[in-house]
Design a protein around this motif. Structure first.
Motif, mmCIF file in Angstrom:
data_model
loop_
_atom_site.group_PDB
_atom_site.id
_atom_site.type_symbol
_atom_site.label_atom_id
_atom_site.label_comp_id
_atom_site.label_asym_id
_atom_site.label_seq_id
_atom_site.Cartn_x
_atom_site.Cartn_y
_atom_site.Cartn_z
ATOM 1 N N LEU A 86 0.829 -1.206 0.000
ATOM 2 C CA LEU A 86 0.000 0.000 0.000
ATOM 3 C C LEU A 86 0.862 1.254 0.000
ATOM 4 C CD1 LEU A 86 -2.806 1.323 0.231
ATOM 5 C CD2 LEU A 86 -2.619 1.055 2.700
ATOM 6 N N ALA A 87 1.898 1.274 0.822
ATOM 7 C CA ALA A 87 2.774 2.442 0.910
ATOM 8 C C ALA A 87 3.547 2.673 -0.385
ATOM 9 C CB ALA A 87 3.741 2.282 2.084
ATOM 10 N N ALA A 88 3.844 1.601 -1.119
ATOM 11 C CA ALA A 88 4.612 1.717 -2.354
ATOM 12 C C ALA A 88 3.771 2.220 -3.530
ATOM 13 C CB ALA A 88 5.239 0.366 -2.704
ATOM 14 N N ARG A 89 2.461 2.042 -3.434
ATOM 15 C CA ARG A 89 1.572 2.476 -4.528
ATOM 16 C C ARG A 89 1.327 3.970 -4.436
ATOM 17 N NH1 ARG A 89 -3.166 -1.376 -3.588
ATOM 18 N NH2 ARG A 89 -4.110 0.607 -3.062
ATOM 19 N N PRO A 90 1.321 4.651 -5.579
ATOM 20 C CA PRO A 90 0.979 6.074 -5.525
ATOM 21 C C PRO A 90 -0.516 6.247 -5.267
ATOM 22 C CG PRO A 90 1.238 5.377 -7.803
ATOM 23 C CD PRO A 90 1.626 4.203 -6.930
ATOM 24 N N SER A 91 -0.869 7.358 -4.651
ATOM 25 C CA SER A 91 -2.290 7.667 -4.506
ATOM 26 C C SER A 91 -2.847 7.970 -5.886
ATOM 27 C CB SER A 91 -2.476 8.887 -3.599
ATOM 28 O OG SER A 91 -1.964 10.037 -4.252
ATOM 29 N N ILE A 92 -4.152 8.019 -6.010
ATOM 30 C CA ILE A 92 -4.758 8.346 -7.301
ATOM 31 C C ILE A 92 -4.325 9.741 -7.734
ATOM 32 C CG2 ILE A 92 -6.946 8.819 -8.471
ATOM 33 C CD1 ILE A 92 -8.150 6.516 -6.849
ATOM 34 N N ALA A 93 -4.323 10.698 -6.792
ATOM 35 C CA ALA A 93 -3.909 12.063 -7.131
ATOM 36 C C ALA A 93 -2.466 12.088 -7.628
ATOM 37 C CB ALA A 93 -4.078 12.965 -5.912
ATOM 38 N N THR A 145 1.206 10.969 -14.476
ATOM 39 C CA THR A 145 0.865 10.574 -15.837
ATOM 40 C C THR A 145 0.336 11.733 -16.668
ATOM 41 O OG1 THR A 145 -1.383 9.923 -15.208
ATOM 42 C CG2 THR A 145 0.326 8.203 -15.169
ATOM 43 N N GLY A 146 0.107 12.873 -16.008
ATOM 44 C CA GLY A 146 -0.399 14.030 -16.739
ATOM 45 C C GLY A 146 -1.873 13.923 -17.074
ATOM 46 N N ARG A 147 -2.571 13.023 -16.435
ATOM 47 C CA ARG A 147 -3.999 12.863 -16.695
ATOM 48 C C ARG A 147 -4.805 13.731 -15.753
ATOM 49 N NH1 ARG A 147 -5.161 6.664 -18.334
ATOM 50 N NH2 ARG A 147 -3.327 6.402 -19.623
ATOM 51 N N ARG A 148 -6.000 14.027 -16.185
ATOM 52 C CA ARG A 148 -6.917 14.810 -15.366
ATOM 53 C C ARG A 148 -8.060 13.920 -14.931
ATOM 54 N NH1 ARG A 148 -9.664 18.362 -18.767
ATOM 55 N NH2 ARG A 148 -9.017 17.130 -20.495
ATOM 56 N N PRO A 149 -8.627 14.189 -13.761
ATOM 57 C CA PRO A 149 -9.829 13.455 -13.378
ATOM 58 C C PRO A 149 -10.941 13.736 -14.382
ATOM 59 C CG PRO A 149 -8.979 14.755 -11.543
ATOM 60 C CD PRO A 149 -8.202 15.143 -12.753
ATOM 61 N N SER A 150 -11.764 12.779 -14.607
ATOM 62 C CA SER A 150 -12.855 12.929 -15.554
ATOM 63 C C SER A 150 -13.904 13.886 -15.012
ATOM 64 C CB SER A 150 -13.505 11.573 -15.817
ATOM 65 O OG SER A 150 -14.627 11.728 -16.643
ATOM 66 N N GLU A 151 -14.444 14.698 -15.907
ATOM 67 C CA GLU A 151 -15.519 15.598 -15.517
ATOM 68 C C GLU A 151 -16.886 14.970 -15.780
ATOM 69 O OE1 GLU A 151 -14.830 19.382 -17.335
ATOM 70 O OE2 GLU A 151 -12.821 19.528 -16.493
ATOM 71 N N VAL A 152 -16.875 13.739 -16.279
ATOM 72 C CA VAL A 152 -18.115 13.028 -16.550
ATOM 73 C C VAL A 152 -18.603 12.395 -15.242
ATOM 74 C CG1 VAL A 152 -19.177 11.154 -17.858
ATOM 75 C CG2 VAL A 152 -17.387 12.551 -18.908
ATOM 76 N N THR A 153 -19.871 12.589 -14.941
ATOM 77 C CA THR A 153 -20.414 12.037 -13.705
ATOM 78 C C THR A 153 -20.898 10.607 -13.922
ATOM 79 O OG1 THR A 153 -22.671 12.760 -14.140
ATOM 80 C CG2 THR A 153 -21.212 14.332 -13.014
ATOM 81 N N THR A 154 -21.048 9.890 -12.844
ATOM 82 C CA THR A 154 -21.589 8.534 -12.904
ATOM 83 C C THR A 154 -22.985 8.551 -13.493
ATOM 84 O OG1 THR A 154 -20.281 7.906 -10.976
ATOM 85 C CG2 THR A 154 -22.172 6.512 -11.500
ATOM 86 N N GLU A 155 -23.785 9.544 -13.121
ATOM 87 C CA GLU A 155 -25.153 9.651 -13.634
ATOM 88 C C GLU A 155 -25.149 9.799 -15.150
ATOM 89 O OE1 GLU A 155 -23.990 11.465 -11.026
ATOM 90 O OE2 GLU A 155 -25.056 10.329 -9.481
ATOM 91 N N GLN A 156 -24.207 10.591 -15.693
ATOM 92 C CA GLN A 156 -24.126 10.763 -17.146
ATOM 93 C C GLN A 156 -23.752 9.451 -17.832
ATOM 94 O OE1 GLN A 156 -21.260 13.946 -16.909
ATOM 95 N NE2 GLN A 156 -22.736 15.425 -17.760
ATOM 96 N N VAL A 157 -22.825 8.733 -17.250
ATOM 97 C CA VAL A 157 -22.418 7.450 -17.827
ATOM 98 C C VAL A 157 -23.592 6.491 -17.841
ATOM 99 C CG1 VAL A 157 -20.958 5.415 -17.476
ATOM 100 C CG2 VAL A 157 -19.985 7.704 -17.207
#
Length: 81
Positions: free
Chosen positions: A40-47, A53-65
Motif C-alpha cells: 500500500l505504501a509503495a503504490r501512488p495515490s490516485i492524485a 501521468t499528466g492525466r486529469r480526473p474525468s468531468e463526466v459524472t456517474t449519472e451521465q455514464v
C-alpha cells in the motif's frame, strides 16, 4: 527505525479472514499485514498517479455514464410488462 502500528476494533469476521489468509500463505497475521502495508505504501495515490501521468480526473459524472448506457442499450425487453 521500525515503527509499531496498532489497529483497534477489528470485527471478528475481518480478523477471521486475516487469519485464514495468513494461514494460506504460511505466515502470521502481523506478517501478512506488514506485507500488505508495504504494498500500500509503495503504490501512488490516485492524485499522485494523475500528476505523474499528466492525466486529469474525468468531468463526466456517474449519472451521465449510466444515462448514456441506458440510451445505448435501449429499452429492456420486459419493460412494458
Amino acid at each position: 527505525m521500525p515503527k509499531t502500528v496498532q489497529i483497534r476494533d477489528i470485527d471478528d469476521e475481518v480478523y477471521a479472514g486475516l487469519l485464514r489468509r495468513a494461514a494460506e500463505e504460511g505466515v502470521t497475521v502481523p506478517e501478512l499485514l506488514r506485507r500488505e502495508a508495504a504494498k500500500l505504501a509503495a503504490r501512488p495515490s490516485i492524485a499522485e498517479w494523475l500528476r505523474r501521468t499528466g492525466r486529469r480526473p474525468s468531468e463526466v459524472t456517474t449519472e451521465q455514464v449510466l444515462r448514456n448506457l441506458d440510451e445505448w442499450r435501449g429499452e429492456w425487453p420486459d419493460a412494458g410488462r
